[in-house]
Design a protein around this motif. Structure first.
Motif, PDB file in Angstrom:
ATOM      1  N   PRO A 190       0.565  -0.876  -0.373  1.00  0.00           N
ATOM      2  CA  PRO A 190      -0.221  -0.135  -0.180  1.00  0.00           C
ATOM      3  C   PRO A 190       0.807   1.086  -0.002  1.00  0.00           C
ATOM      4  O   PRO A 190       1.866   1.574   0.474  1.00  0.00           O
ATOM      5  N   LEU A 191       0.394   1.888  -1.150  1.00  0.00           N
ATOM      6  CA  LEU A 191       1.705   3.407  -1.432  1.00  0.00           C
ATOM      7  C   LEU A 191       2.217   4.459  -0.035  1.00  0.00           C
ATOM      8  O   LEU A 191       2.851   4.525   0.222  1.00  0.00           O
ATOM      9  N   HIS A 192       0.540   4.185   0.795  1.00  0.00           N
ATOM     10  CA  HIS A 192       1.113   5.307   1.164  1.00  0.00           C
ATOM     11  C   HIS A 192       1.345   5.135   2.819  1.00  0.00           C
ATOM     12  O   HIS A 192       2.518   5.489   3.351  1.00  0.00           O
ATOM     13  N   ARG A 193       1.350   4.162   3.428  1.00  0.00           N
ATOM     14  CA  ARG A 193       2.117   3.339   4.441  1.00  0.00           C
ATOM     15  C   ARG A 193       3.528   3.463   3.729  1.00  0.00           C
ATOM     16  O   ARG A 193       4.634   3.418   4.880  1.00  0.00           O
ATOM     17  N   ALA A 194       3.756   2.575   2.701  1.00  0.00           N
ATOM     18  CA  ALA A 194       5.396   2.435   2.252  1.00  0.00           C
ATOM     19  C   ALA A 194       5.931   3.901   2.000  1.00  0.00           C
ATOM     20  O   ALA A 194       7.329   4.365   2.667  1.00  0.00           O
ATOM     21  N   LEU A 195       5.241   4.999   1.839  1.00  0.00           N
ATOM     22  CA  LEU A 195       6.130   6.069   1.315  1.00  0.00           C
ATOM     23  C   LEU A 195       6.257   6.847   2.998  1.00  0.00           C
ATOM     24  O   LEU A 195       7.009   7.988   3.335  1.00  0.00           O
ATOM     25  N   ALA A 196       5.344   6.684   4.008  1.00  0.00           N
ATOM     26  CA  ALA A 196       5.503   7.304   5.610  1.00  0.00           C
ATOM     27  C   ALA A 196       6.969   6.507   6.295  1.00  0.00           C
ATOM     28  O   ALA A 196       7.046   6.670   7.108  1.00  0.00           O
ATOM     29  N   GLU A 197       6.474   5.149   5.187  1.00  0.00           N
ATOM     30  CA  GLU A 197       7.910   4.375   6.141  1.00  0.00           C
ATOM     31  C   GLU A 197       8.922   3.697   5.497  1.00  0.00           C
ATOM     32  O   GLU A 197      10.402   4.455   5.883  1.00  0.00           O
ATOM     33  N   ALA A 198       8.676   4.372   3.930  1.00  0.00           N
ATOM     34  CA  ALA A 198      10.796   4.486   3.507  1.00  0.00           C
ATOM     35  C   ALA A 198      11.873   5.396   3.577  1.00  0.00           C
ATOM     36  O   ALA A 198      10.638   6.782   3.401  1.00  0.00           O
ATOM     37  N   PRO A 199      12.802   5.718   3.634  1.00  0.00           N
ATOM     38  CA  PRO A 199      13.452   7.089   3.430  1.00  0.00           C
ATOM     39  C   PRO A 199      13.135   7.693   2.299  1.00  0.00           C
ATOM     40  O   PRO A 199      12.909   7.405   1.466  1.00  0.00           O
ATOM     41  N   VAL A 200      13.112   9.131   2.587  1.00  0.00           N
ATOM     42  CA  VAL A 200      12.589   9.662   2.570  1.00  0.00           C
ATOM     43  C   VAL A 200      14.161  11.303   1.977  1.00  0.00           C
ATOM     44  O   VAL A 200      15.183  10.935   2.490  1.00  0.00           O
ATOM     45  N   VAL A 227      13.297   8.569   8.596  1.00  0.00           N
ATOM     46  CA  VAL A 227      14.394   8.854   7.629  1.00  0.00           C
ATOM     47  C   VAL A 227      14.301   9.920   6.634  1.00  0.00           C
ATOM     48  O   VAL A 227      13.982   9.125   5.620  1.00  0.00           O
ATOM     49  N   ARG A 228      15.005  10.346   6.530  1.00  0.00           N
ATOM     50  CA  ARG A 228      15.236  11.824   6.019  1.00  0.00           C
ATOM     51  C   ARG A 228      16.977  12.179   5.279  1.00  0.00           C
ATOM     52  O   ARG A 228      17.302  12.427   6.401  1.00  0.00           O
ATOM     53  N   HIS A 229      17.059  12.356   3.834  1.00  0.00           N
ATOM     54  CA  HIS A 229      18.056  13.150   3.613  1.00  0.00           C
ATOM     55  C   HIS A 229      17.829  14.413   3.463  1.00  0.00           C
ATOM     56  O   HIS A 229      17.051  14.937   2.064  1.00  0.00           O
ATOM     57  N   TYR A 230      18.336  15.754   3.473  1.00  0.00           N
ATOM     58  CA  TYR A 230      19.058  16.888   3.381  1.00  0.00           C
ATOM     59  C   TYR A 230      19.261  17.158   1.944  1.00  0.00           C
ATOM     60  O   TYR A 230      20.599  17.005   2.908  1.00  0.00           O
ATOM     61  N   VAL A 231      18.824  17.580   0.639  1.00  0.00           N
ATOM     62  CA  VAL A 231      20.338  17.993   0.022  1.00  0.00           C
ATOM     63  C   VAL A 231      19.388  19.179  -0.384  1.00  0.00           C
ATOM     64  O   VAL A 231      18.424  19.375  -1.259  1.00  0.00           O
ATOM     65  N   PRO A 232      20.319  20.237  -0.048  1.00  0.00           N
ATOM     66  CA  PRO A 232      19.789  21.276  -0.295  1.00  0.00           C
ATOM     67  C   PRO A 232      19.986  22.173  -2.161  1.00  0.00           C
ATOM     68  O   PRO A 232      20.115  23.247  -2.480  1.00  0.00           O
ATOM     69  N   THR A 233      20.297  21.449  -3.194  1.00  0.00           N
ATOM     70  CA  THR A 233      19.624  21.935  -4.040  1.00  0.00           C
ATOM     71  C   THR A 233      19.032  21.289  -5.122  1.00  0.00           C
ATOM     72  O   THR A 233      18.776  19.738  -4.175  1.00  0.00           O
ATOM     73  N   SER A 234      18.507  22.259  -6.095  1.00  0.00           N
ATOM     74  CA  SER A 234      17.772  21.434  -6.773  1.00  0.00           C
ATOM     75  C   SER A 234      17.908  19.921  -7.894  1.00  0.00           C
ATOM     76  O   SER A 234      18.034  18.652  -8.170  1.00  0.00           O
TER      77      SER A 234
END
Length: 306
Positions: A190-200, A227-234
């Motif tokens: 289920p996409l909603h649950r998967a996106l909420a748990e997958a690294p972003v 679990v998120r990665h901050y990448v501040p350039t487009s």
């Protein structure tokens, strides 16, 4: 400039307004005094006199000095007066004519990476212009207009900043995408649950676009994974997603070639998000600013969705 602004200026001594601007630009009273070739005491007296005249506190005496909301109104006014004075000098052929006109614009990173620079290349070279671009999220560029830091901005707000005009540019489409290997590992279910748990991948700590997309799928509930990665350039953001660090919302012009080449996949086709963009600028009768606005509007019509 509006009639009300012109009338307000007539009630305020120009040397005091310009001194206020110098303090804000230079950051301290001493630095403003050096820039204006006067004593720090004279700078302080002018600012105090302007505060007494307006009945408002105009500056926060911090380091660097910052304008209060009332001070920001006068700073914006002072920048508009300086801009009009430069235009008038150029049209009259007075000393300084032929010098480049500086145009400051706030623009979001995705527009800067996809279509905005192409607009500037189409601005006529006569008179010569120098662009100062301030990169800022489209939700926050209007604040730079309000503070008088820039004279124009690409924003996501249709509500005009006081003293500014606004016109629609079009819609930037964003696609939720991921690397194929990442999608196979994390987005099977289920996409909603998967996106909420997958690294972003997110742009910076103010970026809630990916969280908003998850809430949209979940009917207003949930958020992206912690679990998120901050990448501040487009450009870096797109490469991070294509490298498999996480999923992310990527502008359509950047996503399409990578989707065609197989470096990215779209796990939920038909769930793209359109972000409307607007051009806001000072209400000034300035030929230079008008030519920039025309070039930006034409480039946006070619690059953005209607």
């Amino acid at each position: 400039m509006s009639a009300s602004a012109t009338a307000a200026l007539g009630d305020l001594p120009l040397d005091q307004v310009r001194t206020l601007l110098a303090v804000v630009d230079e950051g301290t009273f001493d630095a403003a005094a050096a820039a204006l070739h006067v004593t720090p005491s004279a700078v302080s007296q002018r600012v105090k006199a302007l505060e007494q005249r307006t009945g408002r506190v105009l500056l926060l005496r911090t380091k660097p000095v910052r304008p209060t909301p009332s001070g920001a109104v006068l700073v914006r006014l002072a920048r508009q007066v300086a801009w009009l004075a430069r235009d008038a000098h150029a049209e009259l052929g007075l000393s300084g004519a032929g010098e480049p006109v500086h145009v400051s614009v706030a623009v979001n990173a995705d527009s800067l990476a996809t279509w905005f620079l192409g607009a500037l290349t189409r601005v006529p070279r006569d008179p010569p212009l120098c662009f100062e671009l301030r990169r800022e999220d489209e939700d926050h560029t209007a604040a730079l207009l309000r503070e008088g830091v820039v004279m124009a901005a690409v924003t996501s707000s249709p509500d005009a900043v006081p003293g500014c005009s606004v016109r629609p540019l079009g819609r930037m489409r964003y696609l939720p995408v991921a690397a194929p290997e990442f999608a196979a590992r994390y987005l099977d279910g289920p996409l909603h649950r998967a996106l909420a748990e997958a690294p972003v991948v997110v742009f910076d700590r103010r970026d809630d676009f990916q969280d908003g997309f998850v809430r949209r799928l979940g009917g207003g509930h949930g958020s992206a994974s912690p679990v998120r990665h901050y990448v501040p350039t487009s450009e870096g953001f797109v490469e991070a997603v294509a490298a498999g660090l996480g999923w992310g919302m990527v502008p359509e012009p950047q996503a399409e070639p990578l989707l065609r080449s197989g470096r990215l996949t779209e796990p939920s086709p038909g769930t793209a998000v359109d972000v409307p963009l607007y051009w806001q600028q000072w209400k000034l009768d300035s030929p230079a600013l008008a030519t920039v606005a025309e070039a930006v509007g034409a480039a946006a019509a070619r690059a953005l969705r209607a």
